[in-house]
Design an enzyme around this catalytic site. Sequence first.
Site, PDB file in Angstrom:
ATOM      1  N   LYS A   1       0.943  -1.324   0.025  1.00  0.00           N
ATOM      2  CA  LYS A   1       0.027  -0.022  -0.136  1.00  0.00           C
ATOM      3  C   LYS A   1       0.735   1.294  -0.169  1.00  0.00           C
ATOM      4  CE  LYS A   1      -3.876  -2.317   2.183  1.00  0.00           C
ATOM      5  NZ  LYS A   1      -4.545  -2.902   3.443  1.00  0.00           N
TER       6      LYS A   1
ATOM      7  N   GLN B   1      -4.586  -1.462   9.804  1.00  0.00           N
ATOM      8  CA  GLN B   1      -4.467  -2.625   9.028  1.00  0.00           C
ATOM      9  C   GLN B   1      -5.139  -3.837   9.993  1.00  0.00           C
ATOM     10  OE1 GLN B   1      -3.443  -3.342   5.968  1.00  0.00           O
ATOM     11  NE2 GLN B   1      -3.401  -5.470   5.938  1.00  0.00           N
TER      12      GLN B   1
ATOM     13  N   ASP C   1     -11.084   3.089   4.110  1.00  0.00           N
ATOM     14  CA  ASP C   1     -11.437   1.665   3.955  1.00  0.00           C
ATOM     15  C   ASP C   1     -13.151   1.483   3.703  1.00  0.00           C
ATOM     16  OD1 ASP C   1      -9.360  -0.125   4.142  1.00  0.00           O
ATOM     17  OD2 ASP C   1      -9.125   0.239   6.278  1.00  0.00           O
TER      18      ASP C   1
HETATM   19  N1  LIG Z   1      -7.785  -1.983   7.191  1.00  0.00           N
HETATM   20  C1  LIG Z   1      -7.698  -2.978   6.063  1.00  0.00           C
HETATM   21  N2  LIG Z   1      -7.795  -2.640   4.986  1.00  0.00           N
HETATM   22  C2  LIG Z   1      -7.616  -3.707   4.156  1.00  0.00           C
HETATM   23  O1  LIG Z   1      -7.874  -3.331   2.677  1.00  0.00           O
HETATM   24  C3  LIG Z   1      -7.186  -5.031   4.509  1.00  0.00           C
HETATM   25  C4  LIG Z   1      -6.913  -5.122   5.691  1.00  0.00           C
HETATM   26  N3  LIG Z   1      -7.058  -4.103   6.715  1.00  0.00           N
HETATM   27  N4  LIG Z   1      -6.372  -6.280   6.092  1.00  0.00           N
HETATM   28  C5  LIG Z   1      -6.159  -7.383   5.258  1.00  0.00           C
HETATM   29  C6  LIG Z   1      -6.702  -7.194   3.855  1.00  0.00           C
HETATM   30  C7  LIG Z   1      -6.218  -8.022   2.737  1.00  0.00           C
HETATM   31  N5  LIG Z   1      -5.984  -7.028   1.630  1.00  0.00           N
HETATM   32  C8  LIG Z   1      -5.395  -7.152   0.709  1.00  0.00           C
HETATM   33  C9  LIG Z   1      -4.954  -5.989  -0.421  1.00  0.00           C
HETATM   34  C10 LIG Z   1      -4.356  -6.392  -1.651  1.00  0.00           C
HETATM   35  C11 LIG Z   1      -3.857  -7.665  -1.741  1.00  0.00           C
HETATM   36  C12 LIG Z   1      -3.049  -7.920  -3.206  1.00  0.00           C
HETATM   37  O2  LIG Z   1      -2.505  -7.195  -3.627  1.00  0.00           O
HETATM   38  N6  LIG Z   1      -2.757  -9.276  -3.505  1.00  0.00           N
HETATM   39  C13 LIG Z   1      -2.142  -9.610  -4.614  1.00  0.00           C
HETATM   40  C14 LIG Z   1      -0.991 -10.636  -4.261  1.00  0.00           C
HETATM   41  C15 LIG Z   1      -0.330 -10.422  -3.119  1.00  0.00           C
HETATM   42  C16 LIG Z   1       0.966 -11.546  -2.701  1.00  0.00           C
HETATM   43  O3  LIG Z   1       1.667 -12.114  -3.868  1.00  0.00           O
HETATM   44  O4  LIG Z   1       0.818 -11.929  -1.712  1.00  0.00           O
HETATM   45  C17 LIG Z   1      -2.901 -10.154  -5.842  1.00  0.00           C
HETATM   46  O5  LIG Z   1      -4.068 -10.647  -5.357  1.00  0.00           O
HETATM   47  O6  LIG Z   1      -2.390 -10.270  -6.919  1.00  0.00           O
HETATM   48  C18 LIG Z   1      -4.132  -8.797  -0.897  1.00  0.00           C
HETATM   49  C19 LIG Z   1      -4.943  -8.393   0.300  1.00  0.00           C
HETATM   50  C20 LIG Z   1      -6.339  -5.647   2.125  1.00  0.00           C
HETATM   51  N7  LIG Z   1      -6.866  -5.833   3.564  1.00  0.00           N
END
Ligand SMILES: Nc1nc(=O)c2c([nH]1)NC[C@@H]1CN(c3ccc(C(=O)N[C@@H](CCC(=O)O)C(=O)O)cc3)C=[N+]21
Length: 281
Positions: free
Chosen positions: A53, A97, A120
């Site tokens: 992020k 987070q 968020d």
């Molecule tokens: N306050 C808060 N806001 C959130 O938005 C929040 C949170 N807490 N806690 C956890 C979850 C999870 N989350 C993700 C965001 C991007 C990917 C992401 O970019 N994933 C990549 C892969 C990343 C990798 O390779 O591990 C993809 O899908 O291509 C994953 C998970 C946001 N979250």
Amino acid sequence: MSAQLIDGIALSQKLRAEIAARAAALTAQGKQPGLAVILVGEDPASQVYVRNKVKACGDVGIRSVMEKYDADLTEQALLDRIAALNNDPTIHGILVQMPLPKHINPHKVIEAIATSKDVDGYSVLSAGEMMTGLDGFRACTPYGCMKLIESTGTDLRGKHAVVIGRSNTVGKPMALLLLQANATVTICHSATPDLGVFTRQADVVVAAVGRRNTLTADMVKPGAIVIDVGMNRDDNGKLCGDVDFNGIKEVASHITPVPGGVGPMTITMLLMNTIESAERK
Ligand SMILES: Nc1nc(=O)c2c([nH]1)NC[C@@H]1CN(c3ccc(C(=O)N[C@@H](CCC(=O)O)C(=O)O)cc3)C=[N+]21
């Protein structure tokens, strides 16, 4: 493969170019958008997400302030920190987070964030505004899923959308956004006895369960759009979603990959909400 891939990285790049232009315009007026990202504790997955992020902010010209605290930070100390950020005119978005350590009540923390900075979209007021169709911030993952569906050129009016999962952060807000787009919406969950009965009727399926192979090819109507919100590991430790991608890609018209689908879009919509917040000031 008959289905078209919905590429979340490509769509993110396109949207992030627009976001960068809006950030530059704000910066030129002396109002550079700013996002505070708070991480409490050492959860390794959270560290990776938070780093992604912060990097994404840098790429589009949003100033990010990353605050890391030890897992034993008191709830009051976190609430005090949020109060200070609420009053900081250079901060337009505050993200704490999740998950938080067990001694901290996440609801109390989320509700402490000023609604105008709740990028968020997690707070009760933001959720209520979304339900009512007012302009509170939309939860980033469902918002990103809507953009992914939109990118296929499909008009959701009168379509049957089935959401699998009913979490407060994905399933429930997803269903509301689909409803606002005039889809007929069904929400399925862990107590749904026969998921396939519903998903086989769906023009759009959004899977947000957290269990791999929840949706298989025999459960998908030919030509359906399949959006995979899942983040799981397969037997080889490789990242995979909730749907059987290889089977379903032969049946669906469009499908998102994992990784490279919803995940990048979640971050993109966080950036979008932060810009929006700065522009509203
Ligand atoms: N306050 C808060 N806001 C959130 O938005 C929040 C949170 N807490 N806690 C956890 C979850 C999870 N989350 C993700 C965001 C991007 C990917 C992401 O970019 N994933 C990549 C892969 C990343 C990798 O390779 O591990 C993809 O899908 O291509 C994953 C998970 C946001 N979250």
